[in-house]
Design a protein around this motif. Structure first.
Motif, PDB file in Angstrom:
ATOM      1  N   ARG A   1       2.264  -3.885 -28.886  1.00  0.00           N
ATOM      2  CA  ARG A   1       2.128  -4.673 -27.655  1.00  0.00           C
ATOM      3  C   ARG A   1       0.719  -4.556 -27.072  1.00  0.00           C
ATOM      4  O   ARG A   1       0.248  -5.453 -26.375  1.00  0.00           O
ATOM      5  N   GLY A   2       0.042  -3.431 -27.342  1.00  0.00           N
ATOM      6  CA  GLY A   2      -1.318  -3.246 -26.865  1.00  0.00           C
ATOM      7  C   GLY A   2      -2.321  -3.971 -27.750  1.00  0.00           C
ATOM      8  O   GLY A   2      -1.961  -4.636 -28.721  1.00  0.00           O
ATOM      9  N   ILE A   3      -3.595  -3.783 -27.433  1.00  0.00           N
ATOM     10  CA  ILE A   3      -4.640  -4.541 -28.130  1.00  0.00           C
ATOM     11  C   ILE A   3      -5.100  -3.892 -29.425  1.00  0.00           C
ATOM     12  O   ILE A   3      -5.784  -4.522 -30.222  1.00  0.00           O
ATOM     13  N   SER A   4      -4.717  -2.638 -29.662  1.00  0.00           N
ATOM     14  CA  SER A   4      -5.260  -1.911 -30.825  1.00  0.00           C
ATOM     15  C   SER A   4      -4.273  -1.722 -31.959  1.00  0.00           C
ATOM     16  O   SER A   4      -4.572  -1.042 -32.931  1.00  0.00           O
ATOM     17  N   ALA A   5      -3.054  -2.261 -31.837  1.00  0.00           N
ATOM     18  CA  ALA A   5      -2.063  -2.295 -32.918  1.00  0.00           C
ATOM     19  C   ALA A   5      -1.541  -0.914 -33.285  1.00  0.00           C
ATOM     20  O   ALA A   5      -1.671   0.052 -32.537  1.00  0.00           O
ATOM     21  N   SER A   6      -0.957  -0.819 -34.479  1.00  0.00           N
ATOM     22  CA  SER A   6      -0.286   0.412 -34.896  1.00  0.00           C
ATOM     23  C   SER A   6      -0.246   0.494 -36.415  1.00  0.00           C
ATOM     24  O   SER A   6      -0.204  -0.526 -37.105  1.00  0.00           O
ATOM     25  N   ILE A   7      -0.255   1.735 -36.923  1.00  0.00           N
ATOM     26  CA  ILE A   7      -0.133   2.004 -38.354  1.00  0.00           C
ATOM     27  C   ILE A   7       1.072   2.909 -38.574  1.00  0.00           C
ATOM     28  O   ILE A   7       1.208   3.944 -37.915  1.00  0.00           O
ATOM     29  N   ALA A   8       1.941   2.529 -39.509  1.00  0.00           N
ATOM     30  CA  ALA A   8       3.050   3.388 -39.922  1.00  0.00           C
ATOM     31  C   ALA A   8       2.684   4.072 -41.232  1.00  0.00           C
ATOM     32  O   ALA A   8       2.295   3.406 -42.193  1.00  0.00           O
ATOM     33  N   VAL A   9       2.791   5.394 -41.264  1.00  0.00           N
ATOM     34  CA  VAL A   9       2.598   6.152 -42.495  1.00  0.00           C
ATOM     35  C   VAL A   9       3.990   6.547 -42.981  1.00  0.00           C
ATOM     36  O   VAL A   9       4.722   7.246 -42.281  1.00  0.00           O
ATOM     37  N   VAL A  10       4.368   6.082 -44.168  1.00  0.00           N
ATOM     38  CA  VAL A  10       5.755   6.229 -44.613  1.00  0.00           C
ATOM     39  C   VAL A  10       5.859   7.184 -45.800  1.00  0.00           C
ATOM     40  O   VAL A  10       4.876   7.483 -46.481  1.00  0.00           O
ATOM     41  N   GLY A  11       7.094   7.638 -46.038  1.00  0.00           N
ATOM     42  CA  GLY A  11       7.354   8.593 -47.106  1.00  0.00           C
ATOM     43  C   GLY A  11       7.999   7.966 -48.317  1.00  0.00           C
ATOM     44  O   GLY A  11       8.630   8.660 -49.128  1.00  0.00           O
ATOM     45  N   THR A  12       7.853   6.645 -48.474  1.00  0.00           N
ATOM     46  CA  THR A  12       8.406   5.921 -49.624  1.00  0.00           C
ATOM     47  C   THR A  12       7.321   5.024 -50.205  1.00  0.00           C
ATOM     48  O   THR A  12       6.222   4.914 -49.656  1.00  0.00           O
TER      49      THR A  12
ATOM     50  N   GLU B   1       1.638   1.939 -25.605  1.00  0.00           N
ATOM     51  CA  GLU B   1       1.021   0.686 -25.154  1.00  0.00           C
ATOM     52  C   GLU B   1      -0.243   0.965 -24.346  1.00  0.00           C
ATOM     53  O   GLU B   1      -1.279   0.311 -24.526  1.00  0.00           O
ATOM     54  N   ALA B   2      -0.173   1.951 -23.452  1.00  0.00           N
ATOM     55  CA  ALA B   2      -1.346   2.287 -22.638  1.00  0.00           C
ATOM     56  C   ALA B   2      -2.491   2.801 -23.506  1.00  0.00           C
ATOM     57  O   ALA B   2      -3.653   2.440 -23.308  1.00  0.00           O
ATOM     58  N   ALA B   3      -2.160   3.654 -24.491  1.00  0.00           N
ATOM     59  CA  ALA B   3      -3.200   4.174 -25.381  1.00  0.00           C
ATOM     60  C   ALA B   3      -3.789   3.077 -26.254  1.00  0.00           C
ATOM     61  O   ALA B   3      -4.996   3.055 -26.534  1.00  0.00           O
ATOM     62  N   SER B   4      -2.933   2.148 -26.704  1.00  0.00           N
ATOM     63  CA  SER B   4      -3.415   1.021 -27.496  1.00  0.00           C
ATOM     64  C   SER B   4      -4.371   0.164 -26.675  1.00  0.00           C
ATOM     65  O   SER B   4      -5.424  -0.268 -27.166  1.00  0.00           O
ATOM     66  N   ASN B   5      -4.038  -0.075 -25.424  1.00  0.00           N
ATOM     67  CA  ASN B   5      -4.918  -0.850 -24.554  1.00  0.00           C
ATOM     68  C   ASN B   5      -6.200  -0.093 -24.201  1.00  0.00           C
ATOM     69  O   ASN B   5      -7.200  -0.706 -23.823  1.00  0.00           O
ATOM     70  N   ALA B   6      -6.157   1.229 -24.352  1.00  0.00           N
ATOM     71  CA  ALA B   6      -7.352   2.045 -24.121  1.00  0.00           C
ATOM     72  C   ALA B   6      -8.231   2.158 -25.361  1.00  0.00           C
ATOM     73  O   ALA B   6      -9.277   2.810 -25.328  1.00  0.00           O
TER      74      ALA B   6
ATOM     75  N   GLY C   1       5.234  -0.028 -28.885  1.00  0.00           N
ATOM     76  CA  GLY C   1       4.272   0.018 -27.794  1.00  0.00           C
ATOM     77  C   GLY C   1       2.858  -0.238 -28.278  1.00  0.00           C
ATOM     78  O   GLY C   1       2.086  -0.971 -27.646  1.00  0.00           O
ATOM     79  N   GLY C   2       2.497   0.350 -29.412  1.00  0.00           N
ATOM     80  CA  GLY C   2       1.162   0.137 -29.965  1.00  0.00           C
ATOM     81  C   GLY C   2       0.902  -1.312 -30.317  1.00  0.00           C
ATOM     82  O   GLY C   2      -0.190  -1.839 -30.103  1.00  0.00           O
TER      83      GLY C   2
END
Length: 364
Positions: A164-175, A137-142, A161-162
């Motif tokens: 919840r922050g402002i920069s979101a998140s990406i999941a890289v999956v194996g399927t 979350e802190a890194a996303s807000n940064a 956490g990502g």
């Protein structure tokens, strides 16, 4: 632009069985486009790739797979990103084995955002979960998009956490992206598809095969500026990601833990080998040479635990070394039933971690 204009030719090339990414890259360099590759004769192909690869090209892709993928692309949240696409992650182009084509569900604009990989154990401690979520979350807000693998444990906490922050998140999956793995992360997958993104190099219908995940890991590290390992045993798959990050020239960081915890051994090994020891978000920003608008008060992650006064009476008897229930009973003078109940509450509040062999350890 949702997909390259020649998307059907890309799919007819990518979906050919037993044709490696390396062969596809060689052919693209030689011929310039999938359409030209598919139009070439066997003699031309064998000048670029091995005979077996040229033979595989002659068999063509399964039309039902191509049509199924084109149907999948009718959903506006689904995308295909190829080497020819301006949204292809720029950092990923610089690794040794970049995938020629990526399947994406969600926000394609995130693909070239500054990214931080956060990885760790599936069987994480409560404190590890808290650390992963708070640092993400802190890194996303940064300003960092948080990249991880959507596994249970640390990966799940990092994505949450990502988001919840402002920069979101990406999941890289194996399927394939038509499969949610693990199934219990279905709600997280829906949230990532809406607010972040899910990415895969594997075609639709690809199940969760063991060999897919080390390949998936090179993308997690490859599209990120650095890789933070939160908890890991000495044999954790997270160390594969860290090793790939190092080979790709990315910064490798790790959060230390107790010398007695198996889940700290992998992180400590990385730190001994030169990984940056991370205690707060500012350590990450310094390691990545990043400037941030975070105030001084926000550079330290503080966590609030609401353990009761009664449960707190047990903490002085725990210390920070591992201990079993019998020893705690002797130290505290409490019954086994009372100690067990207190340990459960403290564990749920992230104050204590349970370890293999019926052992416990104070972590806060």
């Amino acid at each position: 632009m949702k997909a390259p204009p020649d998307v059907e030719s890309w799919l007819n090339l990518i979906l050919i069985d037993n044709l490696s990414s390396e062969s596809i890259r060689k052919l693209l360099i030689a011929f310039g486009s999938p359409r030209e590759i598919l139009s070439a004769d066997t003699y031309q192909l064998e000048r670029i790739v091995k005979k077996q690869a040229a033979h595989n090209l002659g068999r063509r892709a399964d039309k039902s797979k191509v049509d199924g993928t084109l149907k999948w692309l009718e959903d506006p949240s689904n995308h295909i990103i190829t080497f020819a696409d301006h949204d292809y992650p720029k950092l990923l182009l610089n690794i040794a084995d970049p995938p020629p084509l990526l399947y994406l569900k969600g926000q394609r604009k995130l693909l070239n955002s500054p990214a931080l990989a956060i990885v760790g154990s599936r069987n994480a401690t409560p404190q590890g979960i808290i650390n992963a979520s708070a640092f993400a979350e802190a890194a996303s807000n940064a300003g960092f998009c948080i990249v991880s693998g959507m596994a249970q444990g640390i990966d799940t906490a990092a994505h949450q956490g990502g988001l919840r922050g402002i920069s979101a998140s990406i999941a890289v999956v194996g399927t394939g992206l038509d499969i949610v793995y693990p199934a219990r992360n279905r709600e997280l997958a829906h949230q990532l598809a809406k607010e972040g993104a899910i990415l895969s190099e594997f075609p639709l219908g690809m199940p969760a095969l063991g060999r897919n995940f080390p390949r998936r890991n090179r993308i997690i590290s490859g599209m990120s500026l650095g890789c933070l390992v939160v908890e890991a045993t000495l044999h954790s798959g997270s160390l594969i990601t860290a090793k790939q990050a190092l080979e790709q020239g990315r910064e490798v960081m790790a959060i230390p833990g107790s010398i007695h915890s198996p889940l700290s051994k992998g992180c400590h090994a990385l730190i001994k080998q030169g990984a940056k020891l991370i205690e707060n978000i500012q350590d990450i920003l310094d390691e990545l040479n990043c400037q941030t608008a975070l105030s001084h008060e926000n550079t330290n992650i503080t966590l609030d635990f609401s353990d009761s006064q009664e449960d707190s009476l047990l903490l002085p008897h725990l210390g920070y070394d591992v201990i079993d229930i019998d020893s705690l009973c002797m130290r505290s003078g409490l019954t086994v039933e009372a100690v067990s109940a207190m340990l459960l509450t403290l564990e749920l509040n992230g104050m204590v971690a349970s370890l293999p062999g019926g052992l416990y350890q104070r972590v806060r």
